[in-house]
Design a protein around this motif. Structure first.
Motif, PDB file in Angstrom:
ATOM      1  N   GLU A  63       0.768  -1.423   0.090  1.00 17.03           N
ATOM      2  CA  GLU A  63       0.071  -0.024  -0.059  1.00 17.03           C
ATOM      3  C   GLU A  63       0.900   1.384   0.055  1.00 17.03           C
ATOM      4  O   GLU A  63       0.148   2.260  -0.085  1.00 17.03           O
ATOM      5  CB  GLU A  63      -0.814   0.197   1.361  1.00 17.03           C
ATOM      6  N   SER A  64       2.119   1.258  -0.118  1.00 13.01           N
ATOM      7  CA  SER A  64       2.938   2.344   0.256  1.00 13.01           C
ATOM      8  C   SER A  64       3.195   3.234  -1.245  1.00 13.01           C
ATOM      9  O   SER A  64       3.689   4.214  -0.793  1.00 13.01           O
ATOM     10  CB  SER A  64       4.505   1.686   0.565  1.00 13.01           C
ATOM     11  N   PRO A  66       3.006   6.308  -3.868  1.00 12.80           N
ATOM     12  CA  PRO A  66       2.223   7.557  -3.801  1.00 12.80           C
ATOM     13  C   PRO A  66       0.828   7.619  -4.312  1.00 12.80           C
ATOM     14  O   PRO A  66       0.129   8.390  -3.851  1.00 12.80           O
ATOM     15  CB  PRO A  66       3.358   8.742  -4.244  1.00 12.80           C
ATOM     16  N   LEU A  69      -1.416   6.304  -1.563  1.00 17.98           N
ATOM     17  CA  LEU A  69      -1.638   7.065  -0.708  1.00 17.98           C
ATOM     18  C   LEU A  69      -2.675   8.368  -0.957  1.00 17.98           C
ATOM     19  O   LEU A  69      -3.284   8.939  -0.341  1.00 17.98           O
ATOM     20  CB  LEU A  69      -0.441   7.450  -0.324  1.00 17.98           C
ATOM     21  N   GLY A  70      -2.197   8.862  -2.367  1.00 21.37           N
ATOM     22  CA  GLY A  70      -2.861   9.923  -2.746  1.00 21.37           C
ATOM     23  C   GLY A  70      -4.496   9.816  -2.917  1.00 21.37           C
ATOM     24  O   GLY A  70      -5.308  10.805  -2.758  1.00 21.37           O
ATOM     25  N   ALA A  72      -6.168   7.326  -1.421  1.00 22.79           N
ATOM     26  CA  ALA A  72      -6.718   7.256  -0.063  1.00 22.79           C
ATOM     27  C   ALA A  72      -7.135   8.583   0.457  1.00 22.79           C
ATOM     28  O   ALA A  72      -8.133   8.806   1.077  1.00 22.79           O
ATOM     29  CB  ALA A  72      -5.898   6.419   0.823  1.00 22.79           C
ATOM     30  N   ALA A  73      -6.222   9.560   0.435  1.00 24.12           N
ATOM     31  CA  ALA A  73      -6.155  10.859   1.125  1.00 24.12           C
ATOM     32  C   ALA A  73      -7.481  11.691   0.352  1.00 24.12           C
ATOM     33  O   ALA A  73      -8.151  12.351   0.952  1.00 24.12           O
ATOM     34  CB  ALA A  73      -5.038  11.596   0.871  1.00 24.12           C
ATOM     35  N   THR A  74      -7.424  11.588  -0.930  1.00 24.42           N
ATOM     36  CA  THR A  74      -8.475  12.374  -1.817  1.00 24.42           C
ATOM     37  C   THR A  74      -9.828  11.869  -1.520  1.00 24.42           C
ATOM     38  O   THR A  74     -10.721  12.732  -1.569  1.00 24.42           O
ATOM     39  CB  THR A  74      -8.129  12.280  -3.096  1.00 24.42           C
ATOM     40  N   HIS A  75      -9.888  10.564  -1.328  1.00 23.14           N
ATOM     41  CA  HIS A  75     -11.508  10.182  -1.435  1.00 23.14           C
ATOM     42  C   HIS A  75     -11.996   9.424   0.182  1.00 23.14           C
ATOM     43  O   HIS A  75     -12.827   8.893   0.160  1.00 23.14           O
ATOM     44  CB  HIS A  75     -11.549   9.029  -2.403  1.00 23.14           C
ATOM     45  N   GLY A  76     -10.683   9.531   0.884  1.00 27.22           N
ATOM     46  CA  GLY A  76     -10.893   8.795   2.151  1.00 27.22           C
ATOM     47  C   GLY A  76     -10.988   7.120   1.936  1.00 27.22           C
ATOM     48  O   GLY A  76     -12.257   6.659   2.847  1.00 27.22           O
TER      49      GLY A  76
END
Length: 204
Positions: A63-64, A66, A69-70, A72-76
């Motif tokens: 899962e590492s 970017p 991670l991007g 996940a951060a954008t859409h929760g």
């Protein structure tokens, strides 16, 4: 958002030499990785826009990256690892885990540009009246699987990455006595000839 049908996006990290290796033979490793990254973004956007339930990004090799991670951060989104095993083992494991928490689950890859929000809603709707739902691919595989209960037999002894995948899966479903629903066939993008199905701006 309806929480009764979870949606799992199976994705490879867009790493040169790792993602879209068959395309890379023609367009190069860097371009193939860029395309994989764009297809990941578009798939996640479509999955979220479909609004059928919570979306999870199930990642390889882990899962590492970017890009994960991007997203996940954008859409929760939740990020989970695909883990080891062949494609069937990994898909079954993800679906089985998800079906412990939700009554229905869809699993898609990132290879089918035509698999938009409406097709995902159609699949979720079909899954209310069928035990298994598939989105056949033009190359003989499939771009979507949906289940209302785990059925490991659907993923065992399948010749993955061959034109026989969907036909063998239909045979397994019949042997298991499952009511099978299917979406219209879509193109996926694995081989260089499939690039005609990719919007031109995705290749820039």
């Amino acid at each position: 958002m309806n929480s009764s049908c979870a949606l799992i996006v199976f994705a490879k990290a867009p790493i040169p030499g790792y993602a879209k290796t068959r395309l890379a033979r023609v367009i190069g490793n860097e371009a193939a990785a860029r395309l994989a990254g764009r297809m990941l973004v578009e798939t996640v956007n479509n999955a979220v826009a479909a609004d059928v339930g919570p979306v999870e990004l199930c990642c390889a090799p882990d899962e590492s990256h970017p890009a994960f991670l991007g997203a996940a951060a954008t859409h929760g989104l939740a990020l989970t690892p695909q883990g080891t095993g062949d494609l069937g083992v990994r898909m079954h494991r993800a679906l089985e885990r998800t079906l412990r928490a939700y009554p229905r689950a869809l699993l898609i890859g990132t290879d089918a540009p035509g698999l938009g929000p409406q097709q995902l809603r159609d699949a979720a709707r079909l899954l209310r009246s069928h035990q298994a739902v598939f989105g056949p691919a033009a190359d003989g595989g499939y771009v979507l699987v949906g289940l209302s209960a785990p059925h490991p037999g659907l993923f065992e002894e399948i010749e993955w990455s061959t034109p026989r995948v969907m036909a063998q899966t239909r045979e397994r479903a019949a042997q298991l006595g499952l009511a099978l629903g299917e979406l219209p066939t879509l193109a996926d993008v694995d081989e260089p000839a499939d690039l005609i199905h990719v919007p031109k701006e995705w290749l820039e």
